[in-house]
Design an enzyme around this catalytic site. Structure first.
Site, PDB file in Angstrom:
ATOM      1  N   ASP A   1       0.864  -1.187   0.000  1.00 37.71           N
ATOM      2  CA  ASP A   1       0.000   0.000   0.000  1.00 37.71           C
ATOM      3  C   ASP A   1       0.903   1.239   0.000  1.00 37.71           C
ATOM      4  OD1 ASP A   1       1.021   0.237   2.518  1.00 37.71           O
ATOM      5  OD2 ASP A   1      -0.851  -0.120   3.556  1.00 37.71           O
TER       6      ASP A   1
ATOM      7  N   ASP B   1      -7.772  -7.681   0.368  1.00 30.53           N
ATOM      8  CA  ASP B   1      -6.867  -7.947   1.486  1.00 30.53           C
ATOM      9  C   ASP B   1      -7.575  -7.503   2.751  1.00 30.53           C
ATOM     10  OD1 ASP B   1      -6.410  -4.942   0.998  1.00 30.53           O
ATOM     11  OD2 ASP B   1      -5.403  -5.308   2.906  1.00 30.53           O
TER      12      ASP B   1
END
Lengths: 376, 376
Positions: free
Chosen positions: A92, A271
């Site tokens: 991320d 996720d």
């Protein structure tokens, strides 16, 4: 990175596909275990590969940037070399952690200033810098820096936030295209759709994101406090716009039911810390429902955790033994439950994929939503 | 249980042997990992078997009696069935924990009264009751109830304590012989030599212990605060008396050097929480010396934990990665370090055995004592 769409369900948006990266293939829809600090908590890398059957894991830019730091990751030759995970990694941008973990964060046009939650040191994440950091990490898929407004944001705030996110996205995208991978393997850059719970903002965001022509696209800012139905609606709104020939990644979602509903609406990648975090607290997800392993009812249940479960831990350890380990606060409890939950999540998306290809996804999904929601 | 003495070193008391139990064979000298609450902390059972190469593990009677309790262990069919460990198990008597962990303990002629460290409930361990408990646990080797006086006890206290231990031993031995195993496999009962740091008390104790003709004998009450040289002296005093054709078990010892010194003095079995407890604190024992993995010096050492180490973790994870995991307080750090340390201890006793059989134990041991004592 190459994405091949193999099958789209006739009665829903569900899709089966294949992502090919320089670190191997990913069968979609896929769930990605979260390896926050370069490790999926309580699980060895070979267990992730062989027992959980993870095809791709996450790393968190915010955490890895602070600890061990980019000097160490760089000298190790990237995160794959550092932690020994040889399959794909997605990172991320660190934006979400800046807003949820750090202190004294300040949003400026240039980027996000924040203080480390570890030692209070001051740092700046810009759209360009998080690309550089992710170049150093060497993730196969990197994410754009965005602001993730709360789920109950008003329209004015959400709109202003989105405009900043779009300007950041343009800068990040340009910087991504102006820079190169460091370790000889390709890296993709996924832009992120924001817009809180406002369909028009989501559409505006998705259109800009789609216009970039990135190798994959992400939906962020969901599962952050808004009602579940609103989340599903936003996914639908966005997926009408995001290109069908690129993978769609729904960030930070969610429960097994959320996963199934997202897949039905055309999401390919997900996720969440839920399977591992809840595992450490004694909650097991199974295809027959949810078990709280601290419950007294398991104390004398000597049957396997799950006779037909997806991992060996389901058969070699009993419910009574696992319950004992949780009550006695033994580390092995968290290890067993983490492997179980992750293996279940991977089994769930694998089954979804199989049923999409076989053409009976909708009826299977309807039954599975009912089954996984039970409390055992 | 059958013990075969295969080789006695010509220049020391070191011995190589084989213990055969209904749950499999144990090559001596052996180190036994401690599975306090029915689990060796942070290590899966298959890892103990395949990676650590443990041949026998310990269970703690005190802990298992309190949690999950004898009703659960009994209905599971014993500890082997409960935790899925199919190789031999040795249980202590619970005496040591009564004196070190519980509150308000009171020693009476009948036994030891104590309050649980978990919920304050009141319990009585008698020499007979701990035999019954260990029958229920189903350990392959059970231990007699004893009092373990502090290492600096004066002679009067040590003598009085020993007399009580000897009376308890007689009662426990009689009760062992009057009762039968519950699960179809044989159980041995090891009496324990006490006597603090007084050679004459140790001799008296060892003579009584030897006179019982048990299948194995233990040396207790050492490594409890006395100087190391005194411990070695007591082992020598006792091993002159304990029969050579029965295994000798030195309880709760110790460092790698302690292990080697004990083997040299004719000890066949040892256990200690040190390899696992120190692992969880970041201390690694290796054949090249001791490493504190939290040390800054490992931060950028990307070489394997130990290139020629005894377990796969030594090769797949780097020092820098393991150090990062410890600094970031990740569970995987404790898992890796626990496997490493246990595998090293098992490697160490395995090498000792090989050198005893090959006839060069003394020179090997001298070099190894120097090597394992280094600080890296």
């Amino acid at each position: 990175m190459k994405f091949t769409l193999l099958k789209t369900d006739t009665s829903s948006g569900a899709r089966a596909g294949l992502i090919e990266t320089d670190h191997g293939s990913i069968e979609t829809p896929i769930f990605m275990p979260v390896g926050t600090q370069g490790t999926v908590k309580a699980v060895h890398q070979h267990e992730l590969r062989d027992d959980v059957k993870a095809q791709i894991i996450l790393g968190n830019t915010y955490h890895l940037y602070l600890r061990p730091g980019m000097d160490i990751i760089s000298r190790a030759g990237g995160l794959h070399k550092f932690n020994g995970w040889e399959r794909p990694i997605l990172t991320d941008s660190g934006g979400f952690q800046v807003f949820s973990l750090s202190a004294n964060r300040k949003l400026k046009e240039e980027g996000a200033w924040f203080r480390s939650h570890i030692d209070g040191s001051k740092h700046l994440f810009t759209p360009e810098k998080v690309v550089d950091i992710q170049r150093t990490i060497g993730s196969d898929i990197m994410m754009a820096l965005d602001e993730c407004p709360p789920g109950d944001s008003d329209r004015a705030y959400a709109s202003k936030s989105l405009d900043l996110t779009l300007r950041w996205l343009r800068r990040g995208w340009d910087h991504f295209n102006a820079t190169s991978p460091l370790y000889g393997h390709s890296q993709a850059f996924f832009p992120i759709v924001q817009g809180a719970s406002f369909p028009d903002l989501r559409r505006k965001s998705a259109e800009f994101v789609a216009s970039l022509g990135a190798e994959g696209n992400a939906i962020g800012g969901l599962a952050v406090g808004e009602p579940t139905e609103v989340m599903y609606e936003m996914i639908e709104v966005v997926n009408e716009i995001l290109p069908a020939d690129k993978p769609r990644y729904l960030m930070g979602v969610g429960t097994p039911v959320n996963i199934l509903e997202a897949i039905e609406r055309g999401v390919d990648m997900m996720d969440c810390v839920m399977p591992t975090r809840n595992a450490r607290n004694g909650m097991l997800f199974t295809s027959n429902g949810i078990m709280n392993m601290r419950n007294k009812k398991w104390a004398d249940d000597f049957s396997p955790i799950q006779e037909d479960g997806p991992s060996y831990v389901d058969r070699v350890y009993s419910k009574a033994y696992l319950r004992h380990l949780f009550i006695a606060q033994e580390l092995l409890a968290m290890q067993i439950a983490s492997i179980h939950n992750l293996a279940f999540y991977l089994w769930l998306v694998g089954e979804a994929r199989r049923h999409i290809i076989e053409g009976d996804f909708s009826s299977w999904k309807k039954e599975m939503v009912e089954r996984v929601s039970r409390r055992l």
